[in-house]
Design a protein around this motif. Structure first.
Motif, PDB file in Angstrom:
ATOM      1  N   MET A 103     -34.415  31.536 -33.265  1.00  0.00           N
ATOM      2  CA  MET A 103     -34.843  30.968 -31.918  1.00  0.00           C
ATOM      3  C   MET A 103     -34.760  29.537 -31.954  1.00  0.00           C
ATOM      4  O   MET A 103     -34.362  28.878 -31.072  1.00  0.00           O
ATOM      5  CB  MET A 103     -36.169  31.549 -31.786  1.00  0.00           C
ATOM      6  N   SER A 104     -35.077  28.682 -32.922  1.00  0.00           N
ATOM      7  CA  SER A 104     -35.225  27.347 -32.580  1.00  0.00           C
ATOM      8  C   SER A 104     -34.267  26.803 -34.038  1.00  0.00           C
ATOM      9  O   SER A 104     -33.888  27.246 -34.969  1.00  0.00           O
ATOM     10  CB  SER A 104     -36.622  26.793 -33.159  1.00  0.00           C
ATOM     11  N   GLU A 105     -33.765  25.536 -33.446  1.00  0.00           N
ATOM     12  CA  GLU A 105     -32.910  24.601 -34.418  1.00  0.00           C
ATOM     13  C   GLU A 105     -33.610  24.288 -35.513  1.00  0.00           C
ATOM     14  O   GLU A 105     -33.067  23.857 -36.528  1.00  0.00           O
ATOM     15  CB  GLU A 105     -32.047  23.605 -33.609  1.00  0.00           C
ATOM     16  N   THR A 106     -34.899  23.667 -35.253  1.00  0.00           N
ATOM     17  CA  THR A 106     -35.600  23.198 -36.350  1.00  0.00           C
ATOM     18  C   THR A 106     -37.046  23.506 -36.335  1.00  0.00           C
ATOM     19  O   THR A 106     -37.202  24.452 -35.624  1.00  0.00           O
ATOM     20  CB  THR A 106     -35.622  21.686 -35.899  1.00  0.00           C
ATOM     21  N   SER A 107     -37.972  22.972 -37.080  1.00  0.00           N
ATOM     22  CA  SER A 107     -39.056  23.466 -37.302  1.00  0.00           C
ATOM     23  C   SER A 107     -39.729  22.915 -35.886  1.00  0.00           C
ATOM     24  O   SER A 107     -39.438  21.922 -35.295  1.00  0.00           O
ATOM     25  CB  SER A 107     -40.062  23.044 -38.497  1.00  0.00           C
TER      26      SER A 107
ATOM     27  N   SER B 294     -41.951  20.934 -33.423  1.00  0.00           N
ATOM     28  CA  SER B 294     -42.521  19.707 -33.415  1.00  0.00           C
ATOM     29  C   SER B 294     -42.252  18.946 -32.221  1.00  0.00           C
ATOM     30  O   SER B 294     -41.144  19.185 -31.671  1.00  0.00           O
ATOM     31  CB  SER B 294     -42.431  19.049 -34.741  1.00  0.00           C
ATOM     32  N   PRO B 295     -42.778  18.196 -31.783  1.00  0.00           N
ATOM     33  CA  PRO B 295     -42.469  17.469 -30.303  1.00  0.00           C
ATOM     34  C   PRO B 295     -41.031  16.576 -30.762  1.00  0.00           C
ATOM     35  O   PRO B 295     -40.857  15.933 -31.765  1.00  0.00           O
ATOM     36  CB  PRO B 295     -43.579  16.345 -30.104  1.00  0.00           C
ATOM     37  N   GLY B 296     -40.106  16.735 -29.743  1.00  0.00           N
ATOM     38  CA  GLY B 296     -39.017  15.615 -29.744  1.00  0.00           C
ATOM     39  C   GLY B 296     -37.800  16.758 -30.197  1.00  0.00           C
ATOM     40  O   GLY B 296     -36.667  16.132 -30.257  1.00  0.00           O
ATOM     41  N   TRP B 297     -38.207  17.949 -30.621  1.00  0.00           N
ATOM     42  CA  TRP B 297     -37.107  18.707 -31.277  1.00  0.00           C
ATOM     43  C   TRP B 297     -36.483  19.651 -30.311  1.00  0.00           C
ATOM     44  O   TRP B 297     -37.175  19.877 -29.330  1.00  0.00           O
ATOM     45  CB  TRP B 297     -37.606  19.484 -32.427  1.00  0.00           C
ATOM     46  N   VAL B 298     -35.285  20.033 -30.397  1.00  0.00           N
ATOM     47  CA  VAL B 298     -34.700  20.978 -29.620  1.00  0.00           C
ATOM     48  C   VAL B 298     -34.788  22.194 -29.769  1.00  0.00           C
ATOM     49  O   VAL B 298     -34.786  22.863 -31.072  1.00  0.00           O
ATOM     50  CB  VAL B 298     -33.303  20.465 -29.354  1.00  0.00           C
ATOM     51  N   HIS B 299     -34.955  23.222 -28.876  1.00  0.00           N
ATOM     52  CA  HIS B 299     -35.167  24.541 -29.189  1.00  0.00           C
ATOM     53  C   HIS B 299     -34.401  25.355 -28.211  1.00  0.00           C
ATOM     54  O   HIS B 299     -34.240  24.929 -27.151  1.00  0.00           O
ATOM     55  CB  HIS B 299     -36.723  24.917 -29.029  1.00  0.00           C
ATOM     56  N   VAL B 300     -33.891  26.506 -28.892  1.00  0.00           N
ATOM     57  CA  VAL B 300     -33.041  27.299 -28.196  1.00  0.00           C
ATOM     58  C   VAL B 300     -33.572  28.741 -27.631  1.00  0.00           C
ATOM     59  O   VAL B 300     -34.224  29.225 -28.403  1.00  0.00           O
ATOM     60  CB  VAL B 300     -31.626  27.806 -28.956  1.00  0.00           C
ATOM     61  N   LEU B 301     -33.647  28.695 -26.368  1.00  0.00           N
ATOM     62  CA  LEU B 301     -34.597  30.013 -25.829  1.00  0.00           C
ATOM     63  C   LEU B 301     -33.754  31.109 -25.733  1.00  0.00           C
ATOM     64  O   LEU B 301     -32.391  31.135 -26.270  1.00  0.00           O
ATOM     65  CB  LEU B 301     -34.658  29.693 -24.509  1.00  0.00           C
ATOM     66  N   ARG B 302     -34.385  32.277 -25.645  1.00  0.00           N
ATOM     67  CA  ARG B 302     -33.620  33.685 -25.852  1.00  0.00           C
ATOM     68  C   ARG B 302     -32.300  33.632 -25.114  1.00  0.00           C
ATOM     69  O   ARG B 302     -31.620  34.390 -25.721  1.00  0.00           O
ATOM     70  CB  ARG B 302     -34.712  34.546 -25.250  1.00  0.00           C
ATOM     71  N   ASP B 303     -32.240  33.133 -23.834  1.00  0.00           N
ATOM     72  CA  ASP B 303     -30.996  33.158 -23.368  1.00  0.00           C
ATOM     73  C   ASP B 303     -29.856  32.126 -23.499  1.00  0.00           C
ATOM     74  O   ASP B 303     -28.998  31.959 -22.871  1.00  0.00           O
ATOM     75  CB  ASP B 303     -31.180  33.214 -21.854  1.00  0.00           C
ATOM     76  N   GLY B 304     -30.121  31.369 -24.530  1.00  0.00           N
ATOM     77  CA  GLY B 304     -29.330  30.395 -24.956  1.00  0.00           C
ATOM     78  C   GLY B 304     -29.629  28.951 -24.488  1.00  0.00           C
ATOM     79  O   GLY B 304     -28.869  27.733 -24.761  1.00  0.00           O
TER      80      GLY B 304
ATOM     81  N   GLY C 270     -39.187  32.974 -23.599  1.00  0.00           N
ATOM     82  CA  GLY C 270     -39.934  32.518 -25.021  1.00  0.00           C
ATOM     83  C   GLY C 270     -40.533  31.138 -24.603  1.00  0.00           C
ATOM     84  O   GLY C 270     -40.902  30.654 -25.749  1.00  0.00           O
ATOM     85  N   LEU C 271     -40.385  30.347 -23.478  1.00  0.00           N
ATOM     86  CA  LEU C 271     -40.801  29.146 -23.416  1.00  0.00           C
ATOM     87  C   LEU C 271     -42.371  29.005 -23.591  1.00  0.00           C
ATOM     88  O   LEU C 271     -42.892  28.107 -24.398  1.00  0.00           O
ATOM     89  CB  LEU C 271     -40.349  28.289 -22.345  1.00  0.00           C
TER      90      LEU C 271
END
Ligand code: COA
Length: 174
Positions: free
Chosen positions: A1-5, A7-17, A115-116
């Motif tokens: 689901m997430s590209e990284t652990s 933490s603030p500043g990181w990019v995350h990929v939600l369920r729909d991309g 998932g946000l």
């Protein structure tokens, strides 16, 4: 689901991309925050702010916006592919003394169910704990069953306030 652990500043990929960047709010976010509120249904505004009219809310929006002074921690989610588009926020308002904070979260309607809300909640609780918060409180209108169930699964315990108008939730951060 997430590209990284998480933490603030990181990019995350939600369920729909959809890619979102989680970061701390700043003063310049106010117009962006208002646009996020405009994308919310009156029901969502009511559940989060207990104000029925979106128009009335927007007229008083400055009073509701805060980018997180000393006593507040505000995390926002911004679309990576549309910079300047905020789609959710979670905030912890620290009660003087520092060990207790009030929590609230909002995801604009078009981005709910991906998932946000879970990400924002996990990050805000983690950052609160890092700042020394030990007890997190939340106030919810009783018809907001979604958030009551959502927070129960995340360790909050709820009780009705004595006049029955509000559900009061509490979580001990351990
Ligand atoms: C509550 C809220 C923050 C959840 O955000 P979200 O991004 O939709 O949540 P997620 O996609 O991460 O889903 C979280 C959980 O809620 C459930 N859920 C999400 N939308 C739902 C809905 N409309 N009905 C029932 N369950 C729902 C998901 O199935 C998921 O379940 P899980 O706990 O088993 O993982 C969002 O719906 C919202 O902003 N609501 C209005 C504002 C509000 O009520 N704020 C709370 C005041 S503090």
């Amino acid at each position: 689901m997430s590209e990284t652990s998480l933490s603030p500043g990181w990019v995350h990929v939600l369920r729909d991309g959809t890619k979102v960047r989680l970061r701390l709010a700043c003063r310049e976010d106010f117009p962006l925050w208002c646009r996020m509120i405009e994308a919310c249904t009156p029901e969502t505004i009511w559940k989060r702010f207990e104000v029925h009219s979106k128009e009335v809310f927007l007229k008083r929006a400055e009073g509701f916006f805060s980018c997180g002074g000393e006593g507040e921690l505000v995390v926002v989610a911004e679309l990576v592919e549309r910079p300047g588009t905020l789609v959710g926020e979670a905030r912890m308002c620290l009660i003087p003394g520092g060990e207790v904070a009030e929590f609230c979260v909002l995801v604009a309607d078009p981005w709910q169910g991906k998932g946000l809300g879970s990400l924002l909640t996990e990050l805000a609780l983690r950052m609160g704990k890092e700042r020394g918060v030990k007890r997190v409180l939340v106030e919810v209108v009783p018809e907001n069953v979604t958030i009551i169930n959502f927070l129960r699964k995340r360790g909050f315990r709820f009780r009705r306030d004595p006049d029955g108008l509000i559900f009061l939730g509490e979580k001990i951060l351990d």
